[in-house]
Design an enzyme around this catalytic site. Structure first.
Site, PDB file in Angstrom:
ATOM      1  N   GLY A 169       0.795  -1.226   0.000  1.00 57.09           N
ATOM      2  CA  GLY A 169       0.000   0.000   0.000  1.00 57.09           C
ATOM      3  C   GLY A 169       0.827   1.275   0.000  1.00 57.09           C
ATOM      4  N   ASP A 170       2.100   1.205   0.376  1.00 55.57           N
ATOM      5  CA  ASP A 170       2.992   2.369   0.346  1.00 55.57           C
ATOM      6  C   ASP A 170       4.416   1.859   0.181  1.00 55.57           C
ATOM      7  OD1 ASP A 170       3.874   4.995   0.444  1.00 55.57           O
ATOM      8  OD2 ASP A 170       3.936   5.073   2.630  1.00 55.57           O
ATOM      9  N   TYR A 171       4.650   1.160  -0.928  1.00 53.72           N
ATOM     10  CA  TYR A 171       5.874   0.399  -1.082  1.00 53.72           C
ATOM     11  C   TYR A 171       6.987   1.257  -1.673  1.00 53.72           C
ATOM     12  CZ  TYR A 171       8.801  -3.690  -1.589  1.00 53.72           C
ATOM     13  OH  TYR A 171       9.829  -4.598  -1.460  1.00 53.72           O
ATOM     14  N   ASN A 204      10.592   2.258   3.087  1.00 56.06           N
ATOM     15  CA  ASN A 204       9.779   1.361   3.901  1.00 56.06           C
ATOM     16  C   ASN A 204      10.271  -0.082   3.872  1.00 56.06           C
ATOM     17  OD1 ASN A 204       8.081   3.259   4.983  1.00 56.06           O
ATOM     18  ND2 ASN A 204       6.564   3.106   3.347  1.00 56.06           N
TER      19      ASN A 204
END
Length: 244
Positions: free
Chosen positions: A168-170, A174
């Site tokens: 979802g927020d790669y 991260n």
């Protein structure tokens, strides 16, 4: 942040708190208590992340949950830099390999819904409620209103979803890279069953803009998707990310 009593005892009254750390985004505070280092998160996103970290444990490497007292999440320090510190080719290779591992998890076992109906509803609510920061848009969207982005998003709605367990927020920031062992995935409150292009789009944007085409090519090779990249879906999910 006011800590619940038991977490205050865990961290201690003389701990040093800081928002100035690698990848700081306002969502996590770094806390040093004696020789120990923790990361503390607060609020609805902390609650969502706790659920997902518990599910991911044993499936992919993630930070250890030290304690959770709703809505405060305390995580152990992984003690490793993010991929942002690696060479471009290494960034792409590790990012692609780690994402492949995540995307190979069985969709049927994942209880979190990131499919388009649910996510588009949240995006529309963010636009209605004035929660979208248009000054943080990608360079080619600067000057557009959230409403204009939303209109473009609906016009580009893809005909299919190739469902995987998506982060979802790669982004490279991260994924942490210990000196030994597998990459560690962090910041997972948006994880859920979604089209693989939700992750591919963000990885493509960050790698291409910040680390160059060689990093993107290395990513594709490690991920295992060299041909037939759907450019329209890449753009759709980049639009979606602007509103989340």
């Amino acid at each position: 942040m006011e800590l619940p009593h038991r977490l205050h005892r865990l961290i201690g009254p003389d701990a040093t708190w800081s928002a100035d750390h690698e990848g700081a985004s306002g969502t996590a505070l770094r806390v040093r208590s004696g020789a120990e280092v923790f990361y503390v998160k607060y609020g609805p996103l902390a609650r969502a992340e706790h659920l997902r970290l518990c599910w991911l444990r044993g499936r992919v490497p993630v930070p250890v949950v030290v304690a959770f007292d709703d809505p405060v999440l305390v995580l152990a320090d992984v003690g490793a830099p993010s991929l942002e510190a690696a060479a471009p080719a290494d960034i792409g290779t590790v990012l692609g390999r780690s994402l492949r591992t995540l995307h190979e998890l069985p969709v049927t076992e994942c209880p979190f819904d990131g499919r388009l109906p649910a996510v588009l509803e949240r995006a529309a609510a963010n636009v209605r409620n004035g929660l979208v920061d248009s000054e943080d848009f990608d360079a080619d969207h600067l000057g557009l209103t959230p409403e204009a982005i939303h209109d473009r998003l609906l016009a580009a709605y893809p005909p299919v979803e190739d469902l995987v367990v998506a982060h979802g927020d790669y982004t490279p920031s991260n994924v942490l890279l210990p000196s030994s062992g597998e990459p560690v995935v962090i910041d997972v409150p948006a994880l859920g069953v979604a089209d693989r292009y939700r992750d591919l789009a963000i990885a493509h944007r960050d790698l291409s803009e910040d680390h160059g085409p060689a990093a993107w090519e290395a990513f594709l090779s490690a991920y295992g998707l060299v041909d037939d990249i759907d450019e329209e879906r890449l753009y759709f999910y980049r639009l979606l990310d602007e509103l989340l």
